[in-house]
Design a protein around this motif. Structure first.
Motif, PDB file in Angstrom:
ATOM      1  N   GLU A   1     -94.932 -54.332 -75.057  1.00 42.40           N
ATOM      2  CA  GLU A   1     -96.279 -53.821 -74.968  1.00 42.40           C
ATOM      3  C   GLU A   1     -96.260 -52.411 -74.399  1.00 42.40           C
ATOM      4  O   GLU A   1     -95.329 -52.019 -73.702  1.00 42.40           O
ATOM      5  N   SER A   2     -97.311 -51.667 -74.702  1.00 44.58           N
ATOM      6  CA  SER A   2     -97.419 -50.329 -74.122  1.00 44.58           C
ATOM      7  C   SER A   2     -97.521 -50.438 -72.605  1.00 44.58           C
ATOM      8  O   SER A   2     -98.064 -51.403 -72.071  1.00 44.58           O
ATOM      9  N   ILE A   3     -96.994 -49.440 -71.933  1.00 41.87           N
ATOM     10  CA  ILE A   3     -97.038 -49.436 -70.476  1.00 41.87           C
ATOM     11  C   ILE A   3     -98.088 -48.445 -69.999  1.00 41.87           C
ATOM     12  O   ILE A   3     -98.565 -47.599 -70.754  1.00 41.87           O
TER      13      ILE A   3
ATOM     14  N   PHE B   1     -93.652 -46.929 -73.890  1.00 42.03           N
ATOM     15  CA  PHE B   1     -94.411 -45.685 -73.778  1.00 42.03           C
ATOM     16  C   PHE B   1     -95.887 -45.994 -73.613  1.00 42.03           C
ATOM     17  O   PHE B   1     -96.362 -47.086 -73.952  1.00 42.03           O
ATOM     18  N   SER B   2     -96.585 -45.020 -73.079  1.00 39.32           N
ATOM     19  CA  SER B   2     -98.035 -45.049 -73.007  1.00 39.32           C
ATOM     20  C   SER B   2     -98.571 -44.101 -74.069  1.00 39.32           C
ATOM     21  O   SER B   2     -98.321 -42.890 -74.005  1.00 39.32           O
ATOM     22  N   GLU B   3     -99.269 -44.658 -75.040  1.00 40.81           N
ATOM     23  CA  GLU B   3     -99.827 -43.811 -76.096  1.00 40.81           C
ATOM     24  C   GLU B   3    -100.833 -42.818 -75.534  1.00 40.81           C
ATOM     25  O   GLU B   3    -100.840 -41.642 -75.889  1.00 40.81           O
ATOM     26  N   GLU B   4    -101.651 -43.275 -74.621  1.00 39.00           N
ATOM     27  CA  GLU B   4    -102.714 -42.426 -74.082  1.00 39.00           C
ATOM     28  C   GLU B   4    -102.151 -41.234 -73.330  1.00 39.00           C
ATOM     29  O   GLU B   4    -102.641 -40.111 -73.467  1.00 39.00           O
ATOM     30  N   ASP B   5    -101.108 -41.469 -72.531  1.00 40.18           N
ATOM     31  CA  ASP B   5    -100.592 -40.408 -71.675  1.00 40.18           C
ATOM     32  C   ASP B   5     -99.256 -39.841 -72.156  1.00 40.18           C
ATOM     33  O   ASP B   5     -98.712 -38.942 -71.500  1.00 40.18           O
TER      34      ASP B   5
END
Length: 781
Positions: free
Chosen positions: A46-48, A340-344
């Motif tokens: 999952e994204s972190i 990875f964090s898509e947002e950041d």
């Protein structure tokens, strides 16, 4: 629009034309992951969530709109699609990265995120903001912010604090599309005059430039030539031929033209000189009369439709043994091992973590790079590249491109899954703002884990065999600047090593081979083609934080020495020793002149009393030519392999867009950075150069290959830890000889969890860019 265009090998119109042609060949070919893997959800991490928001993230739509609204009202801006060189219009709006001190206070403490500011570049061509000393217009760079504040709180100030100068005259400023269009119009009119049409069609053998069926291309070199005495501006151009493979780069004609391009009115442009077969003609009339004479010698021309210019598989080629089978691909047997964090745009892999930002000027940028929780680099960022040519003709002799003027981020057109990056790669979209609009491109960079073709460590004794795999994590993007595709790769290793590499491929900028004068500058590699000798020198910024911000630079020389010892005082031993020295002040170096070059902590040692450090090595380089008028005070960073300076927020970049043509008074004069300040126990920045000294040969035809056109920079722990740091990985095998036992440490290969189908070719949008799109951070899915 005519099929033939006047282009710089790196100008926007020429690049877009080539990309559009390529898009027709590879349309409907891209999706996020190269192959259609069916992976159980439990094996896709999952994204972190990033520990802190990405304070270096590109401007959001609301932020750019806020900045543009303020600027539009304040400076009476005209929308870019309606603007002329007699209007005021915005060229770029981009983020100003926060001051490092503010960023560290936020990252390491409880302080709020730094306020966000934009850098905006405006061209002033209208009368309302005209200046008496700039009668034909000028460019000005502003700082705008803080963004998204109440309008009365947003300030617009000249950005003089960051540059040698923030104001540039029209004459020495940026060449945007409007300026290039003046060249198009001038050449089109010139080549349709009776004399030029007649002689050019005879000498080159195709319809004259500007006709619908013409395959002539007129290229202009960089930089423009500014005469300070007469306040006049000149440009050298040459004629290449285009064909179905867009191979104008390697189809020279040997015809050169120098023009006076002073001013904004194309009717004021004029021919200054023609050069053909090493003979200069000072007027078109003189050239025409010489051409009509019996003594005139015509140069042979290469036919356009030569199959050797085809960059794809040669027609009729025999198949190599077993080459009809698909080549090996990378798989992840138990799913992805990085997050990875898509947002950041925050990434983690095997004790590495970092943030990624993206910009029009520099492409992929790294911030807060940590290994095992300790910051190694505050910033790692591409800065600038020069491509400096040598040759016996006026076009090659006057060419020195500075590629940031064309942009790295806006020229990353999209990666081809399974080819540019391995089959297991994930692709990320990017945005930037130009001409007052947000632009979007999919698949601009990729991330993937791979395994090197060697173990990271190995040892055999009489009692055991121990060997460990060498996985690596990679971030890659490819930027196409005119005729060259630059492949940038950032590789992270298990032991804390980081390797930055660049490779170059594509068509060379060829020259017409003159057997009398061309031999010193390149080989003859086709009928009339010379591989013009040139340097690629590509500059990066590496802001080291080794054990904090108090660092120093040392060199451990490895020297021959004669020594006697207490246990044998009568014998002189010829031996070798290490000798450590400290660079006290800002300095420039060539790697070949150093021994073990280190960036050390000034106040932290490992358990054994050695300063914690990172070593610098690799295949660095610098420009070969000595300082010349064509670059003048520009690109001084290219004179040595690397430089060390004291960190300053006001020295955040080694170059600028306006450096390309303002060679006497550049936007950023890197020499000013080296002002003998102390770097002993200070925050140290390393500016390093990857370099390719390219003497093209027949193996560069039709295209240069990545195999050998490569340069790299390696940063590796050196006494940083108490021991080598890959020993905690489970990716090892141990065999105990006497016990006949083995251990995989829980990583025995299971049956593959993938069902791998053929490459999906139904959802790739290569063109990718949308103008005015209301987003700046679309999900990469």
């Amino acid at each position: 629009m005519h099929d033939s265009v006047a282009v710089s090998p790196r100008n926007v119109k020429g690049s877009l034309k080539r990309r559009d042609e390529m898009a027709l060949k590879v349309s409907n070919l891209m999706k996020r992951d190269g192959y259609a893997f069916q992976v159980p959800e439990t094996f896709t991490p999952e994204s972190i969530e990033a520990p802190k928001p990405n304070i270096w993230a590109p401007l959001t739509v609301n932020e750019t709109k806020s900045a543009y609204t303020i600027l539009k009202d304040k400076f009476n801006l005209t929308a870019s699609e309606n603007a002329t060189l007699y209007d005021n219009y915005v060229v770029w709006i981009t983020l100003i990265n926060p001051n490092k001190t503010d960023a560290l206070d936020f990252l390491e403490g409880n302080k709020t995120a730094p306020l966000r500011y934009a850098r905006a570049v405006i061209f002033f061509g209208g009368e309302d903001f005209a200046k008496e000393d700039e009668p034909i217009g000028y460019w000005q760079t502003y700082q705008v912010g803080p963004l998204l504040a109440e309008n009365q709180d947003i300030e617009v100030v000249k950005m003089d604090w960051a540059f040698t100068k923030s104001h540039f005259s029209y004459m020495q400023g940026y060449r945007d599309n409007l300026r290039w269009n003046l060249d198009f119009a001038f050449y089109e009119e010139l080549f349709q005059t009776d004399m030029v049409k007649e002689l050019s069609e005879d000498l080159i053998g195709v319809p004259a430039y500007g006709l619908e069926n013409s395959t002539m291309e007129v290229w202009n070199c960089d930089p423009l030539i500014f005469d300070k005495e007469t306040n006049s501006l000149f440009s050298w151009g040459t004629v290449f031929l285009d064909n179905k493979w867009s191979a104008g780069d390697i189809l020279p004609t040997g015809l050169f033209i120098k023009t006076n391009v002073t001013g904004r009115d194309v009717s004021d442009f004029s021919v200054v000189q023609w050069v053909y077969n090493n003979v200069a003609y000072n007027t078109t009339e003189e050239f025409y009369e010489a051409w009509k004479s019996e003594e005139f010698v015509k140069l042979p021309q290469a036919p356009q439709e030569q199959e050797w210019t085809n960059p794809g598989r040669a027609e009729g080629a025999e198949t190599r043994p077993l080459d009809e089978k698909t080549s090996p691909i990378v798989v992840e047997p138990e799913g992805r091992r990085w997050q990875f964090s898509e947002e950041d745009r925050y990434f983690t892999w095997m004790d590495w973590s970092f943030y990624i930002s993206y910009s029009r000027d520099g492409g992929v940028l790294f911030f807060d790079v940590k290994f095992k929780g300790e910051r190694i680099l505050y910033e790692l960022a591409l800065q600038e590249a020069i491509a400096e040519y040598a040759g016996d003709d006026p076009f090659q002799a006057n060419t020195a491109y500075l590629d940031t003027s064309y942009g790295w981020g806006n020229n990353a057109y999209g990666l081809i899954p399974g080819y540019d990056c391995p089959a297991n790669a994930v692709y990320f979209n990017s945005t930037w703002n130009t001409d007052g609009k947000n632009h979007y491109q999919n698949n601009t960079y990729c991330a993937y884990e791979a395994v090197e073709d060697y173990p990271i460590t190995r040892h055999t004794s009489r009692k055991y065999v121990s060997v460990a795999k060498a996985p690596s994590f990679n971030i890659r993007f490819v930027a196409t600047i005119g005729n060259y595709d630059y492949n940038f790769n950032y590789k992270f290793f298990m032991d804390g090593t980081l390797k930055v590499s660049v490779r170059a491929a594509g068509f060379i900028q060829g020259a017409y081979y003159n057997p009398e004068t061309g031999g010193d500058f390149g080989y003859k590699i086709q009928d009339v083609l010379s591989g013009s000798f040139h340097d690629h020198v590509i500059n990066f910024k590496a802001d080291f934080d080794i054990g904090g911000t108090e660092n120093r630079v040392t060199n451990v020389a490895l020297k021959a020495a004669n020594r006697t010892f207490p246990w044998d005082p009568n014998t002189v031993y010829n031996t070798k020793i290490k000798e450590r020295s400290i660079y006290d002040i800002e300095t420039s170096l060539n790697l070949a002149d150093t021994g073990v070059l280190l960036v050390e902590s000034a106040n932290q040692n490992n358990t054994w009393g050695n300063p914690k450090a990172y070593r610098i090595e690799g295949s660095l380089g610098h420009r070969i030519a000595e300082k010349a008028v064509k670059l003048a005070e520009n690109a001084n960073w290219a004179d040595h392999d690397l430089h060390f300076t004291r960190q300053k927020d006001t020295e955040y970049t080694s170059s600028g867009v306006f450096n390309a043509n303002s060679v006497f008074e550049p936007q950023v004069n890197f020499s000013d950075f080296l002002d003998e300040e102390s770097i002993d126990g200070e925050d140290v920045v390393c500016w390093f150069n990857l370099a390719l000294h390219h003497l093209p040969n027949t193996q560069d035809i039709p295209g240069t290959i990545f195999t050998t056109a490569e340069s790299n920079f390696v940063m590796t722990p050196y006494n940083y830890f108490d021991s080598e740091q890959s020993r905690d990985t489970r990716q090892q095998f141990l065999f105990l000889t006497n016990e006949k036992s083995f251990d995989f440490f829980g990583t025995e290969l299971q049956d593959t969890l993938y069902s791998i189908n053929q490459l999906d070719v139904n959802s790739f949008n290569y063109e990718g860019i949308e103008f005015g799109k209301d987003t700046t951070n679309l999900p990469s899915n």
